[in-house]
Scaffold this active site. Structure first.
Site, PDB file in Angstrom:
ATOM      1  CG  ASP A 107      24.327  63.050  65.418  1.00  0.00           C
ATOM      2  OD1 ASP A 107      24.410  61.909  65.890  1.00  0.00           O
ATOM      3  OD2 ASP A 107      23.252  63.671  65.326  1.00  0.00           O
ATOM      4  NE  ARG A 151      19.725  56.059  69.172  1.00  0.00           N
ATOM      5  CZ  ARG A 151      19.621  56.674  68.001  1.00  0.00           C
ATOM      6  NH1 ARG A 151      19.696  56.008  66.896  1.00  0.00           N
ATOM      7  NH2 ARG A 151      19.431  57.969  67.937  1.00  0.00           N
ATOM      8  CE  LYS A 183      19.158  62.727  60.810  1.00  0.00           C
ATOM      9  NZ  LYS A 183      18.440  62.013  61.887  1.00  0.00           N
ATOM     10  CG  ASN A 184      18.961  65.192  64.376  1.00  0.00           C
ATOM     11  OD1 ASN A 184      18.482  64.367  63.604  1.00  0.00           O
ATOM     12  ND2 ASN A 184      20.101  64.993  65.014  1.00  0.00           N
ATOM     13  NE  ARG A 243      18.018  57.009  58.840  1.00  0.00           N
ATOM     14  CZ  ARG A 243      18.140  56.693  60.117  1.00  0.00           C
ATOM     15  NH1 ARG A 243      18.989  55.768  60.479  1.00  0.00           N
ATOM     16  NH2 ARG A 243      17.420  57.288  61.020  1.00  0.00           N
ATOM     17  CB  CYS A 251      21.743  54.789  63.378  1.00  0.00           C
ATOM     18  SG  CYS A 251      21.714  55.864  61.951  1.00  0.00           S
TER      19      CYS A 251
HETATM   20  C1  UD1 Z   1      18.931  62.442  68.868  1.00  0.00           C
HETATM   21  C2  UD1 Z   1      19.339  62.686  67.435  1.00  0.00           C
HETATM   22  C3  UD1 Z   1      20.617  61.915  67.107  1.00  0.00           C
HETATM   23  C4  UD1 Z   1      21.709  62.257  68.106  1.00  0.00           C
HETATM   24  C5  UD1 Z   1      21.202  62.087  69.547  1.00  0.00           C
HETATM   25  C6  UD1 Z   1      22.215  62.564  70.573  1.00  0.00           C
HETATM   26  C7  UD1 Z   1      17.234  63.117  66.320  1.00  0.00           C
HETATM   27  C8  UD1 Z   1      16.191  62.661  65.350  1.00  0.00           C
HETATM   28  N1  UD1 Z   1      18.270  62.278  66.553  1.00  0.00           N
HETATM   29  O1  UD1 Z   1      18.656  61.047  68.980  1.00  0.00           O
HETATM   30  O2  UD1 Z   1      21.034  62.287  65.789  1.00  0.00           O
HETATM   31  O3  UD1 Z   1      22.810  61.398  67.887  1.00  0.00           O
HETATM   32  O4  UD1 Z   1      19.992  62.830  69.744  1.00  0.00           O
HETATM   33  O5  UD1 Z   1      22.551  63.881  70.363  1.00  0.00           O
HETATM   34  O6  UD1 Z   1      17.166  64.220  66.840  1.00  0.00           O
HETATM   35  N2  UD1 Z   1      18.471  57.145  76.338  1.00  0.00           N
HETATM   36  C9  UD1 Z   1      18.002  56.383  77.370  1.00  0.00           C
HETATM   37  N3  UD1 Z   1      16.658  56.365  77.628  1.00  0.00           N
HETATM   38  C10 UD1 Z   1      15.773  57.087  76.882  1.00  0.00           C
HETATM   39  C11 UD1 Z   1      16.263  57.883  75.814  1.00  0.00           C
HETATM   40  C12 UD1 Z   1      17.623  57.890  75.570  1.00  0.00           C
HETATM   41  O7  UD1 Z   1      18.775  55.721  78.053  1.00  0.00           O
HETATM   42  O8  UD1 Z   1      14.566  57.035  77.165  1.00  0.00           O
HETATM   43  C13 UD1 Z   1      19.927  57.153  76.036  1.00  0.00           C
HETATM   44  C14 UD1 Z   1      20.215  56.559  74.645  1.00  0.00           C
HETATM   45  O9  UD1 Z   1      20.298  55.155  74.705  1.00  0.00           O
HETATM   46  C15 UD1 Z   1      21.531  57.207  74.311  1.00  0.00           C
HETATM   47  C16 UD1 Z   1      21.428  58.581  74.967  1.00  0.00           C
HETATM   48  O10 UD1 Z   1      20.381  58.479  75.935  1.00  0.00           O
HETATM   49  O11 UD1 Z   1      22.589  56.503  74.885  1.00  0.00           O
HETATM   50  C17 UD1 Z   1      21.108  59.710  74.005  1.00  0.00           C
HETATM   51  O12 UD1 Z   1      19.872  59.470  73.367  1.00  0.00           O
HETATM   52  P1  UD1 Z   1      18.902  60.637  72.901  1.00  0.00           P
HETATM   53  O13 UD1 Z   1      19.475  61.953  73.327  1.00  0.00           O
HETATM   54  O14 UD1 Z   1      17.529  60.289  73.317  1.00  0.00           O
HETATM   55  O15 UD1 Z   1      19.028  60.515  71.331  1.00  0.00           O
HETATM   56  P2  UD1 Z   1      17.881  60.509  70.270  1.00  0.00           P
HETATM   57  O16 UD1 Z   1      16.815  61.492  70.642  1.00  0.00           O
HETATM   58  O17 UD1 Z   1      17.479  59.125  69.940  1.00  0.00           O
END
Ligand code: UD1
Length: 419
Positions: free
Chosen positions: A307, A123, A23-24, A398, A118
């Site tokens: 995850d 985030r 999925k990711n 999902r 979620c």
């Molecule tokens: C992706 C995955 C999700 C997984 C996560 C961490 C997908 C579709 N989803 O989510 O399943 O749990 O990686 O491995 O691939 N953050 C910031 N600022 C930003 C972006 C992120 O502070 O601009 C923080 C978030 O709040 C969070 C952390 O960084 O605490 C990790 O987020 P991120 O790695 O971006 O996760 P996703 O890409 O949303």
């Protein structure tokens, strides 16, 4: 119509299970497909998940034609794309923001409402947006809408990510692939899905080096073209079945995977006391009845994946001693603990750490609170005396294809119903 799962403790699971495409990996790859203007992208091993349907709807709304036939999908990209992503889709799935990089690079502007997904923490998107600014875009945020624009092409630049965000690394890789000149991204995420996206972009004609390390270098190109690409296997689905095997003291072979991607999970299950056999594209898990407490801390790859945290919590409930599980990625990812405690677990949450002792569980009615907690509650149901009823299955759908059917095939007493 409310759907629910009924699950009971049964025989140890046995047999083989096939793992789907990740999925990711498929979500960012679908978003990146938009870069192939006037071309058609063919994707293989696309999992049939509701998140994939949501991303297909996002792409369709932007003007692309998405056609799916089993595990094959093709994305036909027109010469002009819409630049506004519909609110109802973005609020359903946070990964919808991954189209921002492509739209900004192609059309010079994009607007999206702040995303949903979620409910596992705040985030924010600050790293994505600071990165777009580094590439020359102007970003404005007002009344919950993000608008980004650039005159002409994005410009290659050097940018240090404040945290190795998976989504920000992906959005910036996609945007920089079509920027003018060279981009160097430092402090990036190193997840296998980042490497898969880089391989996909390179198959479209991008010039990306270093994916899987801390620094990615991208030489921008003007056009990206059609390609055919097979999505990598889902390490989180695979890890969930590894735990299902171990928790039921079963003997299961997990097939069609890249064992290396599962190393952090394999290491923890071995430490707990499960026997793991590793093949070329499969892993065998043999459970044990005497598990010993362990300590786990989630972190960016190659650390233990966040995850897998909820599924792992279930198996810690059958380990002797006191286990700890510390979540360092999302601040609000312990919502399922309350549901597990209603089943008889006595998990204590101390800040970002769960303290877990061995408990016998009993089946009650529980609600999934996010995608991975849904899987964690099913695994706990395999341990509990009596019948566990798990509700709010749209979370599970999902990210897991035929989860109930696959567990049934391995011998679990599990069924899905609607009322
Ligand atoms: C992706 C995955 C999700 C997984 C996560 C961490 C997908 C579709 N989803 O989510 O399943 O749990 O990686 O491995 O691939 N953050 C910031 N600022 C930003 C972006 C992120 O502070 O601009 C923080 C978030 O709040 C969070 C952390 O960084 O605490 C990790 O987020 P991120 O790695 O971006 O996760 P996703 O890409 O949303």
């Amino acid at each position: 119509m409310e759907e629910y799962i009924l699950v009971e403790k049964g025989h140890p699971l046995a047999g083989e299970v096939q793992i789907e495409g990740a999925k990711n990996a498929v979500l960012p790859i679908m978003a990146a497909s938009l870069l192939a203007k006037n071309n058609t992208i063919h994707l293989q091993r696309v999992p049939q998940l509701s998140d994939v349907e949501t991303m297909a709807a996002v792409l369709s709304n932007l003007g692309a034609k998405v056609v799916r036939n089993g595990q094959h999908m093709h994305v036909e990209v027109p010469s002009i794309l819409q630049t506004q992503t519909p609110e109802h889709l973005v609020s359903k799935m946070r990964a919808s923001v991954l189209v921002m990089g492509a739209l900004l690079a192609l059309e010079g502007k994009v607007s999206v409402v702040l995303p949903g997904g979620c409910a596992i923490g705040s985030r924010p998107l600050d790293i994505h947006l600071r990165g777009f600014e580094a590439l020359g875009a102007t970003v404005q945020l007002s009344h919950g809408i993000i608008e980004a624009s650039v005159d002409g092409r994005l410009q290659g630049a050097e940018f240090d990510l404040a945290f190795p965000s998976v989504g920000a690394t992906e959005n910036l890789m996609i945007a920089a692939s079509r920027a003018e000149g060279k981009t160097i991204l430092r402090g990036v995420a190193k997840e296998p899905e980042i490497i898969d996206l880089a391989n996909f972009l390179n198959a479209m004609g991008a010039q990306i080096h270093g994916a899987g390390t801390d620094t990615i270098e991208i030489m921008g190109v003007e056009t990206l073209t059609a390609c055919e690409y097979e999505i990598l296997p889902d390490r989180i689905e695979a890890g969930t079945f590894m735990i299902a095997a171990a928790i039921t003291q079963g003997d299961v072979i997990i097939k069609n995977i890249i064992p290396d991607h599962l190393q952090p999970i394999t290491a923890k299950l071995q430490q707990l006391g499960a026997k793991i056999t590793i093949g070329d594209d499969w892993i065998g898990v043999q459970g044990n009845k005497d598990y010993q407490a362990i300590d786990i801390k989630t972190g960016p790859h190659p650390n233990f994946p966040t995850d897998m945290q909820s599924p792992m919590l279930a198996i810690l409930l059958c380990a002797d001693g006191v286990s700890t599980l510390t979540e360092t990625i999302f601040e609000n990812r312990f919502m399922h603990v309350e549901e597990l405690n209603r089943m008889g677990a006595q998990i204590i949450v101390d800040g970002r750490t769960c303290i877990v002792t061995k408990q016998s569980l009993h089946g009650v009615r529980v609600k999934a609170t996010d995608l991975r907690s849904a899987a964690g509650l099913v695994l706990a149901g395999l341990l509990a005396d009596g019948e566990t009823r798990i509700e709010k299955l749209y979370h599970l759908d999902r990210g897991y294809v035929d989860f109930v059917e696959k567990l049934q095939k391995l011998g679990a007493k599990i069924s899905r119903h609607s009322s």
